[in-house]
Design a protein around this motif. Sequence first.
Motif, short mmCIF file in Angstrom:
data_model
loop_
_atom_site.label_atom_id
_atom_site.label_comp_id
_atom_site.label_asym_id
_atom_site.label_seq_id
_atom_site.Cartn_x
_atom_site.Cartn_y
_atom_site.Cartn_z
N LYS A 316 0.86 -1.17 0.00
CA LYS A 316 0.00 0.00 0.00
C LYS A 316 0.91 1.22 0.00
O LYS A 316 1.94 1.24 0.69
N ILE A 317 0.53 2.25 -0.76
CA ILE A 317 1.35 3.44 -0.85
C ILE A 317 0.58 4.64 -0.29
O ILE A 317 -0.54 4.92 -0.73
N ARG A 319 1.04 8.64 0.08
CA ARG A 319 1.86 9.72 -0.46
C ARG A 319 1.47 11.04 0.19
O ARG A 319 0.33 11.47 0.09
N ASN A 330 -1.02 8.77 -10.71
CA ASN A 330 -1.20 7.52 -9.96
C ASN A 330 0.05 6.68 -10.10
O ASN A 330 0.70 6.65 -11.15
N ILE A 331 0.37 5.96 -9.03
CA ILE A 331 1.46 4.99 -9.10
C ILE A 331 0.85 3.63 -9.45
O ILE A 331 1.12 3.08 -10.52
N HIS A 332 0.03 3.11 -8.58
CA HIS A 332 -0.70 1.88 -8.91
C HIS A 332 -1.79 2.21 -9.93
O HIS A 332 -2.29 3.33 -9.98
N GLY A 335 -4.90 4.24 -9.27
CA GLY A 335 -4.73 4.71 -7.89
C GLY A 335 -5.17 3.72 -6.84
O GLY A 335 -5.37 4.08 -5.68
N ASN A 337 -5.14 0.88 -4.01
CA ASN A 337 -4.23 0.60 -2.89
C ASN A 337 -3.27 1.76 -2.64
O ASN A 337 -2.10 1.57 -2.32
N GLU A 338 -3.80 2.97 -2.79
CA GLU A 338 -2.98 4.17 -2.71
C GLU A 338 -3.77 5.26 -1.98
O GLU A 338 -4.95 5.48 -2.27
N LYS A 340 -3.61 9.34 -0.97
CA LYS A 340 -2.94 10.60 -1.26
C LYS A 340 -3.32 11.62 -0.20
O LYS A 340 -4.49 11.80 0.10
#
Length: 594
Positions: A316-317, A319, A330-332, A335, A337-338, A340
């Motif tokens: 999980k990220i 940020r 978005n990384i994943h 977006g 499991n992220e 912000k």
Amino acid sequence: MKLSDYVVAFLQKKGIRHFFGYQGTMIAHLVDSIERNPDTENHSSYNEQGAAFAACGYAQAKEECACAYATSGPGAVNLLSGVADAYYDSLPVIFLTGQLNTYEYSGIKGLRQQGFQETDIVAMAKPITKYAVQIRDAEDIVTELNKAYHIATTGRRGPVLIDLPMNIQRGEVENPVYDMEFEEDVCGVEVEEAVETASAHILHGTDEAVRAICDELEQAKRPVIMLGHGVDSAVSQQKLIRFARSRQIPIITSVLAKSVLAYDDPQNFGCIGGAYGHRYANMIANAKSDLLLCFGISLCTRQIGTKVNEFAKGAKIIRIDLDPYNLQRNIHENGENEIKILAETGTLIQALDKVPCREQEGISDWMVVCSEIRENLQAVDDALPERYPNRMIGELSDMLKDTGAIAVDVGQHMVWSYQSFKNREGQKLLFSGGHGAMGYALPAAIGAYYATGKPTACICGDGAFQMNIQELEWVKRENLPVKIMVMNNEALGMIRHLQRDYFDCLFAGTTDGCGFASCDFSKVAAAYGIPSCRMHCEDVKEEAPQFMEGQGPKLLEVMLEHGTFAYPKTCLGEPIHNQQPYAPKSVYDHLMAL
């Protein structure tokens, strides 16, 4: 009060004592005011780009506002690479440019040039500044200067540019004001639009953000803190490190944030890098963590690889970023499991610092796993014969342990430095990050000296050093305690490596006999009157310490093989934790199974 006197007095009252620039007709009034002010010092470069990079180095090393100036036309244009460097690396720098007298403008729309050495520098600078303006009426300077300083130093910091026509500089300020109040963000409309565009899932409130972080930490077994240059306050950095220590969370940094932690700090697990990051940092973040807490780090492709959606798929990220535009990315995929969080990192870190630490089962075991990964993969890299420049950089770092800051230029030596320079606590490593400007290091080291008052150093390649080699005269003229290391492989090594792998060894523009050549830099330094020495890489450990002793400037030229390489390196298409030369399969499989 003369307007140029007011500009200098204003900046001096804001803590700027040192001004970097190059004299010219259209900026002469400002330079005269700097020279006459008893509390400011004027430092002349030999190319305006050198002045701009010196201001960037000053801002990086001091973590405060800096100032550079230039005359109109070619002088102002020469500043632009430094303006871009400050913009991409969020450095608060005030750039002041001279310009034609306002009465010289014809008012004819479409006229290519109004007069000699005239350029619309405001239009050129706008894409790479937070704010750029030309002063057309002397009465406007008070509001515009206060506003520009506020913009440069608040929010996501960055450069501003004020263009000062010559007759404006010699004008009068009747009511000088040195501290005007502004809204929190004077460019608020754009920011609001960016927030709306970013996502409806962005968290704003500090309390809500702290709860989200703590909730995720309670569930995580393998958390990692990723610390970037966006955590730009020393107080915030230390509070975040204390937070990580109390909870036994490993820290991985961006390259720009490398010197936040000493090289031997047990919490330090290296620099992330899509191509050249520490092998162990890449594996821990990309393949082993289940939660990434990302504070002020952009997670750009240079950090996490070109296959962005593949980064840390099992984690999980979260940020935390002040820039809503960064959070639009978005990384994943989609977006998922992220989380912000739009927030000033220092404010959020201060709130987290007050949260009581809870015992979490298995967290200490995770630190053991990370330490085993670091130990094993570092051993793999230390055994590579191709990494002899890394070992030499480590030796040089022992000789430079008393310097306040080391500016590093762009090329293979930059990779060797952030991989292997043993920075001590409080010692800053300065890089041109987003802009990646060759020619940055020598003037940045000069600026860093004025910022810290301590001896500084720079590490350059033979290609990068020739970009601003003329600033050796600045070093000699002011007898600056700057130690200069030039890594000379007589090639543009990083591009040569690329050409070997992808262009059938046609080394166009990168090697001697194919459009590139290097000189004897020790002789050039001697011509400037700077003590110098030339030696081969294998002799550095034994011979360099005696030469490096003593005060004042020195230049050490280190000769390397032509075919140098920067390793480990991620091959195109590979996951960033499986870099070349590949780790032995038994080691890799064992670490991946931990």
